[in-house]
Design a protein around this motif. Structure first.
Motif, PDB file in Angstrom:
ATOM      1  N   GLY A 289       0.814  -1.210   0.000  1.00  0.00           N
ATOM      2  CA  GLY A 289       0.000   0.000   0.000  1.00  0.00           C
ATOM      3  C   GLY A 289       0.849   1.263   0.000  1.00  0.00           C
ATOM      4  N   ILE A 290       1.940   1.243   0.741  1.00  0.00           N
ATOM      5  CA  ILE A 290       2.866   2.384   0.736  1.00  0.00           C
ATOM      6  C   ILE A 290       3.439   2.587  -0.657  1.00  0.00           C
ATOM      7  N   ALA A 291       3.807   1.479  -1.304  1.00  0.00           N
ATOM      8  CA  ALA A 291       4.374   1.580  -2.653  1.00  0.00           C
ATOM      9  C   ALA A 291       3.354   2.156  -3.626  1.00  0.00           C
ATOM     10  N   ARG A 292       2.105   1.692  -3.546  1.00  0.00           N
ATOM     11  CA  ARG A 292       1.078   2.173  -4.484  1.00  0.00           C
ATOM     12  C   ARG A 292       0.849   3.674  -4.338  1.00  0.00           C
ATOM     13  N   VAL A 293       0.658   4.113  -3.097  1.00  0.00           N
ATOM     14  CA  VAL A 293       0.340   5.525  -2.881  1.00  0.00           C
ATOM     15  C   VAL A 293       1.537   6.400  -3.246  1.00  0.00           C
ATOM     16  N   THR A 294       2.729   5.970  -2.846  1.00  0.00           N
ATOM     17  CA  THR A 294       3.923   6.764  -3.158  1.00  0.00           C
ATOM     18  C   THR A 294       4.152   6.841  -4.655  1.00  0.00           C
ATOM     19  N   ARG A 295       3.951   5.737  -5.341  1.00  0.00           N
ATOM     20  CA  ARG A 295       4.124   5.714  -6.801  1.00  0.00           C
ATOM     21  C   ARG A 295       3.202   6.734  -7.474  1.00  0.00           C
ATOM     22  N   ALA A 296       1.958   6.806  -6.995  1.00  0.00           N
ATOM     23  CA  ALA A 296       1.000   7.757  -7.561  1.00  0.00           C
ATOM     24  C   ALA A 296       1.355   9.197  -7.199  1.00  0.00           C
ATOM     25  N   ALA A 297       1.970   9.373  -6.023  1.00  0.00           N
ATOM     26  CA  ALA A 297       2.273  10.721  -5.545  1.00  0.00           C
ATOM     27  C   ALA A 297       3.577  11.280  -6.096  1.00  0.00           C
ATOM     28  N   LEU A 298       4.483  10.413  -6.535  1.00  0.00           N
ATOM     29  CA  LEU A 298       5.823  10.855  -6.926  1.00  0.00           C
ATOM     30  C   LEU A 298       5.849  11.982  -7.960  1.00  0.00           C
ATOM     31  N   PRO A 299       5.093  11.888  -9.048  1.00  0.00           N
ATOM     32  CA  PRO A 299       5.173  12.982 -10.033  1.00  0.00           C
ATOM     33  C   PRO A 299       4.814  14.339  -9.442  1.00  0.00           C
ATOM     34  N   HIS A 300       3.910  14.354  -8.482  1.00  0.00           N
ATOM     35  CA  HIS A 300       3.506  15.600  -7.844  1.00  0.00           C
ATOM     36  C   HIS A 300       4.560  16.069  -6.842  1.00  0.00           C
ATOM     37  N   LEU A 301       5.123  15.138  -6.084  1.00  0.00           N
ATOM     38  CA  LEU A 301       6.167  15.497  -5.117  1.00  0.00           C
ATOM     39  C   LEU A 301       7.401  16.056  -5.812  1.00  0.00           C
ATOM     40  N   LEU A 302       7.698  15.535  -6.992  1.00  0.00           N
ATOM     41  CA  LEU A 302       8.876  16.004  -7.723  1.00  0.00           C
ATOM     42  C   LEU A 302       8.758  17.473  -8.137  1.00  0.00           C
ATOM     43  N   ARG A 303       7.549  17.992  -8.149  1.00  0.00           N
ATOM     44  CA  ARG A 303       7.350  19.403  -8.490  1.00  0.00           C
ATOM     45  C   ARG A 303       7.379  20.308  -7.270  1.00  0.00           C
ATOM     46  N   SER A 304       7.500  19.724  -6.080  1.00  0.00           N
ATOM     47  CA  SER A 304       7.485  20.504  -4.844  1.00  0.00           C
ATOM     48  C   SER A 304       8.876  21.054  -4.527  1.00  0.00           C
ATOM     49  N   PRO A 305       8.957  22.245  -3.935  1.00  0.00           N
ATOM     50  CA  PRO A 305      10.260  22.778  -3.523  1.00  0.00           C
ATOM     51  C   PRO A 305      10.799  22.133  -2.249  1.00  0.00           C
ATOM     52  N   HIS A 306       9.936  21.461  -1.497  1.00  0.00           N
ATOM     53  CA  HIS A 306      10.387  20.831  -0.243  1.00  0.00           C
ATOM     54  C   HIS A 306       9.567  19.568   0.018  1.00  0.00           C
ATOM     55  N   PRO A 307       9.716  18.543  -0.841  1.00  0.00           N
ATOM     56  CA  PRO A 307       8.906  17.334  -0.708  1.00  0.00           C
ATOM     57  C   PRO A 307       9.376  16.430   0.428  1.00  0.00           C
ATOM     58  N   ALA A 308       8.411  15.794   1.094  1.00  0.00           N
ATOM     59  CA  ALA A 308       8.738  14.897   2.201  1.00  0.00           C
ATOM     60  C   ALA A 308       7.725  13.766   2.269  1.00  0.00           C
ATOM     61  N   ILE A 309       8.208  12.600   2.608  1.00  0.00           N
ATOM     62  CA  ILE A 309       7.371  11.419   2.840  1.00  0.00           C
ATOM     63  C   ILE A 309       7.667  10.912   4.242  1.00  0.00           C
ATOM     64  N   VAL A 310       6.616  10.592   4.979  1.00  0.00           N
ATOM     65  CA  VAL A 310       6.784   9.978   6.299  1.00  0.00           C
ATOM     66  C   VAL A 310       5.934   8.708   6.338  1.00  0.00           C
ATOM     67  N   ASN A 311       6.560   7.593   6.644  1.00  0.00           N
ATOM     68  CA  ASN A 311       5.866   6.308   6.773  1.00  0.00           C
ATOM     69  C   ASN A 311       5.642   5.977   8.245  1.00  0.00           C
ATOM     70  N   THR A 312       4.556   5.280   8.522  1.00  0.00           N
ATOM     71  CA  THR A 312       4.315   4.822   9.892  1.00  0.00           C
ATOM     72  C   THR A 312       4.836   3.402  10.037  1.00  0.00           C
ATOM     73  N   CYS A 313       5.893   3.260  10.834  1.00  0.00           N
ATOM     74  CA  CYS A 313       6.505   1.967  11.129  1.00  0.00           C
ATOM     75  C   CYS A 313       5.996   1.522  12.508  1.00  0.00           C
ATOM     76  N   SER A 314       6.796   0.853  13.297  1.00  0.00           N
ATOM     77  CA  SER A 314       6.382   0.396  14.623  1.00  0.00           C
ATOM     78  C   SER A 314       7.596  -0.053  15.423  1.00  0.00           C
ATOM     79  N   ALA A 315       7.453   0.006  16.736  1.00  0.00           N
ATOM     80  CA  ALA A 315       8.501  -0.494  17.621  1.00  0.00           C
ATOM     81  C   ALA A 315       8.774  -1.980  17.401  1.00  0.00           C
TER      82      ALA A 315
END
Length: 246
Positions: free
Chosen positions: A107-133
């Motif tokens: 699911g992370i891969a799918r959403v990030t893949r769709a978001a990448l073209p838009h993030l590449l146009r950002s001046p300060h793009p960031a991705i944060v994933n929710t992991c776990s202890a």
């Protein structure tokens, strides 16, 4: 604080628990926020709610496009959507392994893949994933869930390496046991909910559950444009669960 002024952000799994707390905090700090979730009736106030099942590639592409259209731009992606699993290695069949990994990792891969073209146009793009202890320490009855979050840990580092040259920062938070709806349902199903709740609190050195708001604050700190030199970091918000022995 208004460090997110003018920032467009998508939060998956954003209608409850950590996701809702994150969406609310980002909006309070100036961001335009869209949440993607299967059920959107309980979306936080002031956000754009887009219905989306992240196991459906076509639905993900459409939802991300819709969210970006409403936001006007995309600068921050919070991959928070996830599901839990209980049991040792023998207690979940192949279908359940496929289901949990499909949501928590692919699911992370799918959403990030769709978001990448838009993030590449950002001046300060960031991705944060929710992991776990549980990506760091072995916890009983969490074999499948731990495997999925261990994969999120590794995936975060690989994504950070892949996209450093693009200027896209990729980080993750690793919460301990948090006071979320999933944990509440887990306790409700226990033979002795009070004893189970005490055990969850006791395994964290601070002696309490992590709050959704505390995790949201960590996510915001990693996503903020002011954290421009931070990438490939897994920030533990776990009450000392993975590093302290009292």
């Amino acid at each position: 604080m208004n460090d997110f002024h003018g920032v467009g952000a998508i939060v998956t799994g954003g209608t409850g628990g950590i996701g809702a707390a994150t969406a609310t905090l980002l909006r309070e700090r100036g961001a335009r926020v869209a949440v993607l979730d299967r059920r959107i009736d309980d979306a936080p106030d002031g956000v754009h709610a887009v219905r989306c099942d992240i196991t459906d590639p076509a639905a993900v592409d459409e939802a991300v496009a819709t969210a970006v259209d409403r936001l006007g731009s995309l600068d921050v992606l919070v991959n928070n959507a996830g599901i839990g699993a209980v049991g040792d290695i023998a207690q979940n069949d192949d279908a359940e392994w496929a289901r949990v990994l499909d949501v928590n990792v692919t699911g992370i891969a799918r959403v990030t893949r769709a978001a990448l073209p838009h993030l590449l146009r950002s001046p300060h793009p960031a991705i944060v994933n929710t992991c776990s202890a549980v990506a760091y320490v072995g916890v009983r009855q969490r074999a499948l869930y731990s495997a999925s979050k261990g994969a999120v840990h590794a995936l975060t580092l690989a994504m950070a390496a892949d996209h450093a040259a693009d200027g896209i920062r990729v980080n993750a938070v690793a919460p301990g046991t948090a006071d979320t709806p999933w944990v509440a349902r887990l306790l409700e199903g226990a033979d002795d909910p009070d004893t189970a709740a005490r055990a969850l609190r006791a395994r964290q050195p601070l002696g309490r559950l992590v709050t959704a708001e505390e995790v949201a604050d960590a996510i915001a700190s990693l996503a903020s444009p002011t954290a421009g030199a931070t990438t490939g970091t897994i920030l533990r918000v776990d009450g000392g669960m993975t590093s302290l022995r009292l």
